[in-house]
Scaffold this motif. Structure first.
Motif, PDB file in Angstrom:
ATOM      1  N   GLN A 163       0.828  -1.194   0.000  1.00 32.32           N
ATOM      2  CA  GLN A 163       0.000   0.000   0.000  1.00 32.32           C
ATOM      3  C   GLN A 163       0.870   1.256   0.000  1.00 32.32           C
ATOM      4  O   GLN A 163       2.090   1.178   0.154  1.00 32.32           O
ATOM      5  CB  GLN A 163      -0.925   0.005   1.223  1.00 32.32           C
ATOM      6  N   GLY A 164       0.225   2.390  -0.182  1.00 31.66           N
ATOM      7  CA  GLY A 164       0.947   3.646  -0.235  1.00 31.66           C
ATOM      8  C   GLY A 164       1.786   3.736  -1.513  1.00 31.66           C
ATOM      9  O   GLY A 164       1.410   3.247  -2.588  1.00 31.66           O
ATOM     10  N   THR A 165       2.970   4.299  -1.422  1.00 33.67           N
ATOM     11  CA  THR A 165       3.842   4.507  -2.573  1.00 33.67           C
ATOM     12  C   THR A 165       4.619   3.243  -2.967  1.00 33.67           C
ATOM     13  O   THR A 165       5.289   3.228  -4.025  1.00 33.67           O
ATOM     14  CB  THR A 165       4.871   5.616  -2.266  1.00 33.67           C
ATOM     15  N   LEU A 166       4.534   2.214  -2.162  1.00 35.92           N
ATOM     16  CA  LEU A 166       5.327   1.014  -2.435  1.00 35.92           C
ATOM     17  C   LEU A 166       4.847   0.288  -3.689  1.00 35.92           C
ATOM     18  O   LEU A 166       5.646  -0.365  -4.370  1.00 35.92           O
ATOM     19  CB  LEU A 166       5.280   0.071  -1.233  1.00 35.92           C
ATOM     20  N   ALA A 167       3.563   0.381  -4.009  1.00 34.05           N
ATOM     21  CA  ALA A 167       3.044  -0.299  -5.194  1.00 34.05           C
ATOM     22  C   ALA A 167       3.758   0.182  -6.456  1.00 34.05           C
ATOM     23  O   ALA A 167       4.188  -0.621  -7.302  1.00 34.05           O
ATOM     24  CB  ALA A 167       1.541  -0.072  -5.307  1.00 34.05           C
ATOM     25  N   LYS A 168       3.895   1.482  -6.608  1.00 31.02           N
ATOM     26  CA  LYS A 168       4.572   2.034  -7.786  1.00 31.02           C
ATOM     27  C   LYS A 168       6.062   1.685  -7.784  1.00 31.02           C
ATOM     28  O   LYS A 168       6.650   1.383  -8.840  1.00 31.02           O
ATOM     29  CB  LYS A 168       4.385   3.550  -7.824  1.00 31.02           C
ATOM     30  N   VAL A 169       6.684   1.745  -6.625  1.00 30.14           N
ATOM     31  CA  VAL A 169       8.117   1.430  -6.529  1.00 30.14           C
ATOM     32  C   VAL A 169       8.385   0.008  -6.999  1.00 30.14           C
ATOM     33  O   VAL A 169       9.296  -0.244  -7.793  1.00 30.14           O
ATOM     34  CB  VAL A 169       8.614   1.630  -5.081  1.00 30.14           C
ATOM     35  N   LEU A 170       7.587  -0.940  -6.527  1.00 27.47           N
ATOM     36  CA  LEU A 170       7.808  -2.343  -6.905  1.00 27.47           C
ATOM     37  C   LEU A 170       7.520  -2.569  -8.387  1.00 27.47           C
ATOM     38  O   LEU A 170       8.245  -3.300  -9.069  1.00 27.47           O
ATOM     39  CB  LEU A 170       6.928  -3.249  -6.047  1.00 27.47           C
ATOM     40  N   THR A 171       6.473  -1.945  -8.873  1.00 23.90           N
ATOM     41  CA  THR A 171       6.110  -2.124 -10.272  1.00 23.90           C
ATOM     42  C   THR A 171       7.168  -1.537 -11.198  1.00 23.90           C
ATOM     43  O   THR A 171       7.567  -2.151 -12.205  1.00 23.90           O
ATOM     44  CB  THR A 171       4.747  -1.471 -10.552  1.00 23.90           C
ATOM     45  N   ASP A 172       7.628  -0.339 -10.899  1.00 26.47           N
ATOM     46  CA  ASP A 172       8.620   0.325 -11.742  1.00 26.47           C
ATOM     47  C   ASP A 172       9.951  -0.435 -11.797  1.00 26.47           C
ATOM     48  O   ASP A 172      10.679  -0.337 -12.792  1.00 26.47           O
ATOM     49  CB  ASP A 172       8.864   1.749 -11.247  1.00 26.47           C
ATOM     50  N   ASN A 173      10.267  -1.159 -10.768  1.00 23.21           N
ATOM     51  CA  ASN A 173      11.554  -1.853 -10.713  1.00 23.21           C
ATOM     52  C   ASN A 173      11.457  -3.334 -11.039  1.00 23.21           C
ATOM     53  O   ASN A 173      12.435  -4.078 -10.882  1.00 23.21           O
ATOM     54  CB  ASN A 173      12.192  -1.653  -9.336  1.00 23.21           C
ATOM     55  N   GLY A 174      10.295  -3.773 -11.505  1.00 17.61           N
ATOM     56  CA  GLY A 174      10.170  -5.134 -12.015  1.00 17.61           C
ATOM     57  C   GLY A 174      10.027  -6.208 -10.958  1.00 17.61           C
ATOM     58  O   GLY A 174      10.581  -7.316 -11.111  1.00 17.61           O
ATOM     59  N   CYS A 175       9.304  -5.928  -9.889  1.00 20.89           N
ATOM     60  CA  CYS A 175       9.044  -6.960  -8.881  1.00 20.89           C
ATOM     61  C   CYS A 175       8.265  -8.113  -9.516  1.00 20.89           C
ATOM     62  O   CYS A 175       7.267  -7.907 -10.218  1.00 20.89           O
ATOM     63  CB  CYS A 175       8.243  -6.371  -7.723  1.00 20.89           C
ATOM     64  N   THR A 176       8.745  -9.344  -9.314  1.00 20.76           N
ATOM     65  CA  THR A 176       8.118 -10.516  -9.933  1.00 20.76           C
ATOM     66  C   THR A 176       7.306 -11.360  -8.954  1.00 20.76           C
ATOM     67  O   THR A 176       6.505 -12.196  -9.379  1.00 20.76           O
ATOM     68  CB  THR A 176       9.201 -11.413 -10.561  1.00 20.76           C
ATOM     69  N   ARG A 177       7.537 -11.111  -7.646  1.00 19.94           N
ATOM     70  CA  ARG A 177       6.862 -11.957  -6.665  1.00 19.94           C
ATOM     71  C   ARG A 177       6.973 -11.307  -5.290  1.00 19.94           C
ATOM     72  O   ARG A 177       7.962 -10.639  -4.992  1.00 19.94           O
ATOM     73  CB  ARG A 177       7.523 -13.332  -6.646  1.00 19.94           C
ATOM     74  N   LEU A 178       5.940 -11.507  -4.463  1.00 17.43           N
ATOM     75  CA  LEU A 178       5.985 -10.985  -3.107  1.00 17.43           C
ATOM     76  C   LEU A 178       5.398 -12.015  -2.145  1.00 17.43           C
ATOM     77  O   LEU A 178       4.259 -12.456  -2.310  1.00 17.43           O
ATOM     78  CB  LEU A 178       5.226  -9.667  -2.987  1.00 17.43           C
ATOM     79  N   ILE A 179       6.186 -12.405  -1.167  1.00 14.92           N
ATOM     80  CA  ILE A 179       5.789 -13.410  -0.173  1.00 14.92           C
ATOM     81  C   ILE A 179       5.633 -12.719   1.172  1.00 14.92           C
ATOM     82  O   ILE A 179       6.512 -11.965   1.589  1.00 14.92           O
ATOM     83  CB  ILE A 179       6.853 -14.536  -0.078  1.00 14.92           C
ATOM     84  N   ARG A 180       4.551 -12.998   1.876  1.00 18.44           N
ATOM     85  CA  ARG A 180       4.295 -12.384   3.176  1.00 18.44           C
ATOM     86  C   ARG A 180       4.018 -13.443   4.239  1.00 18.44           C
ATOM     87  O   ARG A 180       3.541 -14.533   3.944  1.00 18.44           O
ATOM     88  CB  ARG A 180       3.095 -11.448   3.103  1.00 18.44           C
ATOM     89  N   VAL A 181       4.292 -13.068   5.481  1.00 17.87           N
ATOM     90  CA  VAL A 181       3.988 -13.900   6.634  1.00 17.87           C
ATOM     91  C   VAL A 181       3.789 -12.980   7.839  1.00 17.87           C
ATOM     92  O   VAL A 181       4.422 -11.928   7.929  1.00 17.87           O
ATOM     93  CB  VAL A 181       5.112 -14.926   6.907  1.00 17.87           C
ATOM     94  N   THR A 182       2.924 -13.379   8.754  1.00 16.20           N
ATOM     95  CA  THR A 182       2.642 -12.587   9.958  1.00 16.20           C
ATOM     96  C   THR A 182       3.010 -13.393  11.196  1.00 16.20           C
ATOM     97  O   THR A 182       2.732 -14.597  11.274  1.00 16.20           O
ATOM     98  CB  THR A 182       1.166 -12.177  10.029  1.00 16.20           C
ATOM     99  N   TYR A 183       3.609 -12.710  12.180  1.00 16.70           N
ATOM    100  CA  TYR A 183       3.957 -13.320  13.466  1.00 16.70           C
ATOM    101  C   TYR A 183       3.332 -12.474  14.574  1.00 16.70           C
ATOM    102  O   TYR A 183       3.194 -11.243  14.442  1.00 16.70           O
ATOM    103  CB  TYR A 183       5.477 -13.369  13.655  1.00 16.70           C
ATOM    104  N   THR A 184       2.995 -13.135  15.683  1.00 12.74           N
ATOM    105  CA  THR A 184       2.370 -12.433  16.818  1.00 12.74           C
ATOM    106  C   THR A 184       3.080 -12.799  18.115  1.00 12.74           C
ATOM    107  O   THR A 184       3.634 -13.892  18.257  1.00 12.74           O
ATOM    108  CB  THR A 184       0.886 -12.789  16.951  1.00 12.74           C
ATOM    109  N   LYS A 185       2.998 -11.859  19.073  1.00 14.92           N
ATOM    110  CA  LYS A 185       3.558 -12.099  20.402  1.00 14.92           C
ATOM    111  C   LYS A 185       3.036 -11.021  21.353  1.00 14.92           C
ATOM    112  O   LYS A 185       3.230  -9.827  21.107  1.00 14.92           O
ATOM    113  CB  LYS A 185       5.084 -12.068  20.380  1.00 14.92           C
ATOM    114  N   ASP A 186       2.381 -11.462  22.443  1.00 10.44           N
ATOM    115  CA  ASP A 186       1.957 -10.578  23.528  1.00 10.44           C
ATOM    116  C   ASP A 186       1.185  -9.353  23.028  1.00 10.44           C
ATOM    117  O   ASP A 186       1.492  -8.199  23.388  1.00 10.44           O
ATOM    118  CB  ASP A 186       3.177 -10.122  24.344  1.00 10.44           C
ATOM    119  N   GLY A 187       0.203  -9.597  22.191  1.00 13.20           N
ATOM    120  CA  GLY A 187      -0.653  -8.502  21.732  1.00 13.20           C
ATOM    121  C   GLY A 187      -0.018  -7.631  20.663  1.00 13.20           C
ATOM    122  O   GLY A 187      -0.543  -6.549  20.358  1.00 13.20           O
ATOM    123  N   ILE A 188       1.059  -8.094  20.069  1.00 16.10           N
ATOM    124  CA  ILE A 188       1.719  -7.352  18.978  1.00 16.10           C
ATOM    125  C   ILE A 188       1.718  -8.244  17.744  1.00 16.10           C
ATOM    126  O   ILE A 188       1.997  -9.442  17.830  1.00 16.10           O
ATOM    127  CB  ILE A 188       3.173  -6.970  19.342  1.00 16.10           C
TER     128      ILE A 188
END
Length: 293
Positions: A163-188
């Motif tokens: 989100q934000g300006t990162l979408a254009k940055v990744l697109t302009d520089n040829g991002c081919t893939r994006l992998i995400r993962v979420t971790y939690t600990k003590d309400g964070i």
């Protein structure tokens, strides 16, 4: 009247042939003069000794002269051929009857392979890549902190996962893939996103173009409540090899993150370090396999 001896008697000389030995004129018995004989014998012996000594001295002088000539020749700057003595072949270069020891060409061990070379371009970085092997296990332990692994996501449409300006940055520089993962600990909760490019130069450029509004989209679900949806959160940006990685950490309760929330900062830093280590691990594994092959 006295009578003479009838002429001078010849003197006997032991070294002259045909000389006559003188006899005592006063003796009628013609007895040899033994004292004279002994004296003559001693004279002969002395002369012989002198001859032997003289001959030895001459031989010694001759040998000394020969040695002197040899020394002078050896110390001469030029040999008989006109070449300086320093240019003459050394004794070690002369052929000998002993067998020559075998010689071997020097060998050097090949330089170790750089793991980063294998993760800096798509041509060499060919190992399998997925959320499960990039972020392994159900938990992540960093020091005394233990984080529980939550949902994962994998997409080739990089702009849809940020989100934000990162979408254009990744697109302009040829991002081919994006992998995400979420971790939690003590309400964070914190999401780490890894963007993949074809080259290290593209990843570095994307990192340099990212700003404070270049944010990875938080990933919720599978027991993790939505977070950083309108609230202030803390984000990070970095890259290594052909990968750029981003983190976003905040409170699922919707609370804004402030400078006093050190645990949120620690969580984001731990996940960024974990992403770096996992990316580098890909390079180590591939470099090791290449070296053994």
């Amino acid at each position: 009247m006295s009578y003479g001896q009838g002429g001078s008697q010849s003197q006997w000389d032991p070294w002259k042939p045909h000389s006559q030995q003188s006899w005592n004129s006063g003796s009628d018995s013609q007895t040899p003069d033994w004292a004279a004989l002994a004296e003559a014998s001693e004279t002969r012996n002395k002369r012989r000794r002198l001859l032997f000594v003289g001959g030895g001295v001459l031989a010694t002088v001759a040998v000394g002269a020969a040695v002197a000539v040899a020394v002078v020749s050896a110390n001469s700057d030029d040999d008989a051929s006109g070449q300086p003595a320093s240019r003459l072949p050394a004794t070690a270069t002369l052929p000998s009857g002993s067998a020559t020891a075998p010689s071997f060409a020097p060998t050097t061990a090949p330089p170790p392979l750089d793991p980063k070379d294998f993760i800096s371009s798509a041509k060499k970085d060919t190992a399998p890549l997925s959320p499960s092997n990039l972020f392994q296990g159900a938990r992540l332990t960093v020091g005394e902190n233990v984080y529980k692994k939550g949902p994962t996501a994998d997409t080739k449409s990089c702009a849809t996962a940020v989100q934000g300006t990162l979408a254009k940055v990744l697109t302009d520089n040829g991002c081919t893939r994006l992998i995400r993962v979420t971790y939690t600990k003590d309400g964070i909760a914190a999401t780490v996103g890894v963007a993949v490019f074809d080259s290290e130069a593209q990843a570095l450029k994307a990192k340099g173009q990212a700003d404070k509004k270049s944010i990875v989209k938080p990933l919720s679900g599978s027991g993790v409540k939505a977070f950083c949806d309108g609230a202030v959160c803390r984000s990070t940006t970095n890259s290594y090899g052909r990968y750029a990685y981003f983190t976003l950490a905040g409170f699922p309760s919707g609370k804004d993150v402030t400078a006093k929330d050190t645990e949120v900062f620690r969580t984001g830093d731990d996940l960024a370090e974990f992403a770096f280590r996992q990316i580098r691990r890909r390079g180590v594994v591939q470099a090791s396999a290449a070296a053994q092959g």
